[in-house]
Design a protein around this motif. Structure first.
Motif, short mmCIF file in Angstrom:
data_model
loop_
_atom_site.label_atom_id
_atom_site.label_comp_id
_atom_site.label_asym_id
_atom_site.label_seq_id
_atom_site.Cartn_x
_atom_site.Cartn_y
_atom_site.Cartn_z
N ASP A 18 22.05 43.35 -1.60
CA ASP A 18 21.76 42.16 -2.40
C ASP A 18 20.50 42.35 -3.24
N PHE A 19 19.50 42.98 -2.65
CA PHE A 19 18.28 43.27 -3.42
C PHE A 19 18.59 44.25 -4.54
N MET A 20 19.46 45.22 -4.24
CA MET A 20 19.76 46.25 -5.24
C MET A 20 20.31 45.66 -6.53
N ASN A 21 21.19 44.67 -6.44
CA ASN A 21 21.75 44.16 -7.70
C ASN A 21 20.68 43.46 -8.54
N ARG A 22 19.73 42.78 -7.92
CA ARG A 22 18.66 42.14 -8.68
C ARG A 22 17.66 43.18 -9.21
N TRP A 23 17.36 44.18 -8.39
CA TRP A 23 16.49 45.26 -8.83
C TRP A 23 17.13 45.98 -10.02
N THR A 24 18.43 46.17 -9.97
CA THR A 24 19.15 46.83 -11.06
C THR A 24 18.98 46.06 -12.36
N GLY A 25 19.18 44.74 -12.32
CA GLY A 25 19.00 43.93 -13.53
C GLY A 25 17.58 44.04 -14.06
N ALA A 26 16.60 43.98 -13.16
CA ALA A 26 15.21 44.07 -13.57
C ALA A 26 14.89 45.46 -14.13
N TRP A 27 15.45 46.51 -13.51
CA TRP A 27 15.22 47.87 -13.98
C TRP A 27 15.74 48.04 -15.40
N LEU A 28 16.94 47.52 -15.66
CA LEU A 28 17.51 47.62 -17.01
C LEU A 28 16.62 46.88 -18.01
N PRO A 77 9.96 52.58 -7.40
CA PRO A 77 11.24 53.17 -7.00
C PRO A 77 11.96 52.21 -6.05
N PHE A 78 13.27 52.36 -5.96
CA PHE A 78 14.06 51.38 -5.22
C PHE A 78 13.62 51.18 -3.78
N LEU A 79 13.49 52.23 -3.00
CA LEU A 79 13.19 52.06 -1.58
C LEU A 79 11.85 51.38 -1.34
N PRO A 80 10.75 51.81 -1.97
CA PRO A 80 9.49 51.07 -1.78
C PRO A 80 9.60 49.62 -2.25
N ALA A 81 10.33 49.38 -3.33
CA ALA A 81 10.52 48.01 -3.81
C ALA A 81 11.27 47.17 -2.79
N ALA A 82 12.31 47.75 -2.19
CA ALA A 82 13.09 47.02 -1.19
C ALA A 82 12.26 46.74 0.05
N LEU A 83 11.43 47.69 0.46
CA LEU A 83 10.57 47.46 1.62
C LEU A 83 9.51 46.41 1.33
N LEU A 84 8.97 46.40 0.13
CA LEU A 84 8.02 45.35 -0.26
C LEU A 84 8.72 43.99 -0.28
#
Length: 183
Positions: A18-28, A77-84
């Motif tokens: 679930d976090f990945m899809n929002r991170w993806t939008g923000a990354w783009l 990067p994704f993993l540190p962002a997800a852990l934060l």
């Protein structure tokens, strides 16, 4: 994958979907690809570069301002962002519990810890943390908004409830609450 091996959790799934899809939008958005914000092929390519091949991907389907909300996380990067995000979610849950405590004045102090333990050990809590949901933020907004509304601080309550517009499907509920109260 960008980490050498596909990023997987203990059961072989990609972590924090679930976090990945929002991170993806923000990354783009962060990388100047706002025009591709709702492009499934761009989203899938980015996610596969992080977690490797998978039988699907998490689409970013939220309003564009949700991508803006997640911009600080996309700078990582994704993993540190997800852990934060997970750490902040746990903090939001603790703050929501603290704010909700006065709603149950007859619950003895010793029992409050038991209630929190049972909630923390429940499948919804696992899902919230394990998939990177934004439910903890929603809960904090709702508890804070209700506390302000009960204190008859309607303008402040409205501002807090407006923070919940990242979930537009819930936007009508505060209005309904104030209508029911005749305010």
């Amino acid at each position: 994958a960008a980490y050498g091996q596909p990023l997987r959790n203990a059961i072989g799934s990609s972590p924090f979907p679930d976090f990945m899809n929002r991170w993806t939008g923000a990354w783009l958005l962060l990388h100047g690809q706002a025009a591709r914000l709702y492009d499934p092929s761009a989203q899938e390519a980015l996610q596969r570069s992080i977690v490797g091949p998978q039988p699907g991907f998490g689409w970013f389907i939220n309003p564009p301002y949700v991508a803006a909300l997640y911009l600080p996380f996309a700078a990582l990067p994704f993993l540190p962002a997800a852990l934060l995000w997970t750490t902040l979610s746990l903090g939001a849950l603790m703050q929501a519990a603290r704010l909700a405590r006065p709603f149950l004045p007859s619950l003895e102090r010793g029992h409050w810890s038991t209630v929190l333990l049972v909630i923390g050990a429940s499948p919804p809590a696992y899902e919230l943390i394990g998939s990177g949901q934004d439910t903890a933020l929603s809960l904090l907004i709702w508890v804070g908004g209700i506390r302000l509304a009960l204190a008859r601080r309607d303008a402040a309550a409205g501002v807090v409830f407006a923070l919940g517009l990242y979930k537009p499907q819930l936007a009508f509920l505060p209005l309904l609450l104030f209508v029911c109260w005749g305010r």
